[in-house]
Design an enzyme around this catalytic site. Structure first.
Site, PDB file in Angstrom:
ATOM      1  N   TRP A 185      73.702  68.614  34.356  1.00 32.91           N
ATOM      2  CA  TRP A 185      72.396  68.611  34.678  1.00 32.91           C
ATOM      3  C   TRP A 185      72.086  68.426  35.998  1.00 32.91           C
ATOM      4  O   TRP A 185      71.220  69.214  36.938  1.00 32.91           O
ATOM      5  CB  TRP A 185      70.923  69.385  33.426  1.00 32.91           C
TER       6      TRP A 185
ATOM      7  N   ASP B 218      63.270  67.771  34.322  1.00 30.90           N
ATOM      8  CA  ASP B 218      63.999  68.639  33.928  1.00 30.90           C
ATOM      9  C   ASP B 218      63.614  67.997  32.505  1.00 30.90           C
ATOM     10  O   ASP B 218      64.631  67.496  32.420  1.00 30.90           O
ATOM     11  CB  ASP B 218      65.269  69.368  34.785  1.00 30.90           C
TER      12      ASP B 218
ATOM     13  N   LYS C 293      65.801  76.625  24.758  1.00 32.07           N
ATOM     14  CA  LYS C 293      66.142  75.337  23.769  1.00 32.07           C
ATOM     15  C   LYS C 293      65.812  75.174  22.832  1.00 32.07           C
ATOM     16  O   LYS C 293      65.719  74.935  21.495  1.00 32.07           O
ATOM     17  CB  LYS C 293      66.502  73.848  24.760  1.00 32.07           C
TER      18      LYS C 293
HETATM   19  C1  PLP Z   1      69.992  74.495  29.664  1.00 26.88           C
HETATM   20  C2  PLP Z   1      69.728  73.893  30.275  1.00 26.88           C
HETATM   21  C3  PLP Z   1      69.957  74.591  31.926  1.00 26.88           C
HETATM   22  C4  PLP Z   1      70.057  75.470  32.843  1.00 26.88           C
HETATM   23  O1  PLP Z   1      68.987  76.110  32.269  1.00 26.88           O
HETATM   24  P1  PLP Z   1      69.417  77.885  33.079  1.00 26.88           P
HETATM   25  O2  PLP Z   1      68.302  78.629  31.783  1.00 26.88           O
HETATM   26  O3  PLP Z   1      70.856  78.208  31.890  1.00 26.88           O
HETATM   27  O4  PLP Z   1      69.839  77.920  33.978  1.00 26.88           O
HETATM   28  C5  PLP Z   1      69.201  73.058  32.546  1.00 26.88           C
HETATM   29  N1  PLP Z   1      68.135  72.062  32.606  1.00 26.88           N
HETATM   30  C6  PLP Z   1      68.748  71.465  31.151  1.00 26.88           C
HETATM   31  C7  PLP Z   1      68.680  70.124  31.209  1.00 26.88           C
HETATM   32  C8  PLP Z   1      69.174  71.750  29.855  1.00 26.88           C
HETATM   33  O5  PLP Z   1      69.604  71.888  29.157  1.00 26.88           O
END
Ligand code: PLP
Length: 366
Positions: free
Chosen positions: A106, A175, A199
């Protein structure tokens, strides 16, 4: 009433607390005496305004968010913020460059996206595999970077930061999509934190952005309004129609976290859950292996292989799990093997069910 449900170890969208689903079901046809569903409600109605403000209040309470931070509820997911962050923050300094710590898939994607808008400096030599966090003493941070970016938990690779990077005053961005509210966090150390809800705190559709006020108003000219933090903050995330139902569900999840003792209590439980699985891996004499270095093993996503990457056996493991009602344990296609995601809503009992299956499988196949 307890419902017999499949045990979902999915990496996201992921399990939601059962009480949240039941409440959403109860309120689906008639929200709080309005005679309509949240799904049908105007985003400018007083009922929805209340949902927005309560949700924000819960979040501020759970994370002790200081008053000089804005909380935004945006669309576009975590990936939307791969663009949103550079579009809004690269302009903080003249050089329009940013430092990225790349510890997994990511953060790698985020760095690549940022390159469209400015200069990106990866602060450490490229890693052959995403199984560790390069020692901070080896990082080359650029003092004139607009911000330093990292991903606090790499969902695919299972690499989690157990510390907050030191940036010598440069704005820190994280993030936190896959470990948001899984542990306490000192928001004041960050310029910006973002997380997709699907998540750990809700369903797909809404992305939380927590941003310090003084960082607003530096967006590049090309920044779309819907991603412009200043525009969105000025309109309380209502520049356009927000993902209203997702915000409502997130509000219910935040209330559930609060009722369960907040982030400290949730962290204690998350440690306990992760230990259950890691202890079995470590005691298996190499039958189960986790490639990630001990110091940065994720509590949220545990990737592991069986018997020296025996893919046939891994398939058998997944089939057996599914027969026991345990799903979504397959590792991401880029790393293979197994991945158990143990987000907040995954209970100790759920984790114990997986642990006992792992022990049984070990004794049958070792
Ligand atoms: C799932 C995830 C993303 C992407 O998220 P989307 O909502 O599919 O754009 C980005 N960063 C992390 C750490 C993730 O777990």
């Amino acid at each position: 009433m307890e419902h017999k449900r499949t045990i979902n170890f999915g990496p996201g969208p992921a399990k939601l607390p059962q009480s949240v689903l039941l409440q959403a079901q109860k309120e689906l046809m008639d929200y709080s005496g309005t005679g309509i569903s949240v799904l049908e409600m105007s985003h400018r109605s007083s009922d929805f305004s209340k949902i927005m403000s309560t949700t924000q209040d819960h979040l501020r309470g759970l994370l002790n968010i200081p008053d000089n931070y804005k909380v935004l509820f945006l669309q576009g997911g975590g990936c939307g913020q791969f663009s949103g962050v550079p579009l809004n923050l690269l302009g903080l300094k003249e050089d329009k460059c940013a430092d990225y710590i790349v510890t997994g898939m990511w953060s790698g994607k985020a760095a690549k996206e940022a390159e469209k808008y400015g200069k990106v400096n990866i602060v450490h030599p490229k890693l052959d595999s995403y199984t560790k966090i390069p020692d901070p003493s080896s990082w080359t941070l650029n003092p004139s970077a607009s911000y330093v970016y990292y991903c606090s938990n790499e969902t695919v690779d299972g690499v989690e930061f157990d510390f907050t990077p030191e940036t010598n005053g440069v704005v820190l961005v994280s993030d936190m999509s896959s470990n948001f509210l899984s542990r306490p966090v000192d928001v004041s150390k960050f310029g910006l934190i973002y997380a997709g809800a699907q998540k750990n705190v809700g369903c797909a559709g809404v992305t939380v952005v927590i941003v310090r006020e003084d960082l607003l108003g530096h967006a590049l000219k090309v920044c779309p309004n819907i991603l412009d933090y200043k525009v969105q903050a000025g309109m309380n995330s209502l520049y356009n129609t927000p993902p209203s139902f997702s915000i409502y569900i997130m509000g219910l999840v935040l209330e559930w976290i609060k009722d369960n003792g907040g982030t400290a209590a949730v962290e204690t439980l998350n440690k306990q859950k992760a230990s259950l699985i890691y202890d079995i891996i470590d005691a298996s004499n190499g039958f189960y292996t986790c490639p990630v270095e001990m110091a940065c093993r994720s509590r949220m996503n545990i990737p592991f292989r069986l018997n020296n990457k025996d893919e046939a056996l891994e398939k058998q493991f997944l089939d057996g799990a599914s027969k026991r009602g345990m799903i979504s344990l397959k590792g991401h296609r880029s790393v293979g093997g197994i991945r158990a995601s143990l987000y907040n809503a995954v209970t100790l009992e759920d984790t114990e069910a997986l642990a006992s299956y792992m022990k049984e499988f070990l004794s049958e196949h070792q």
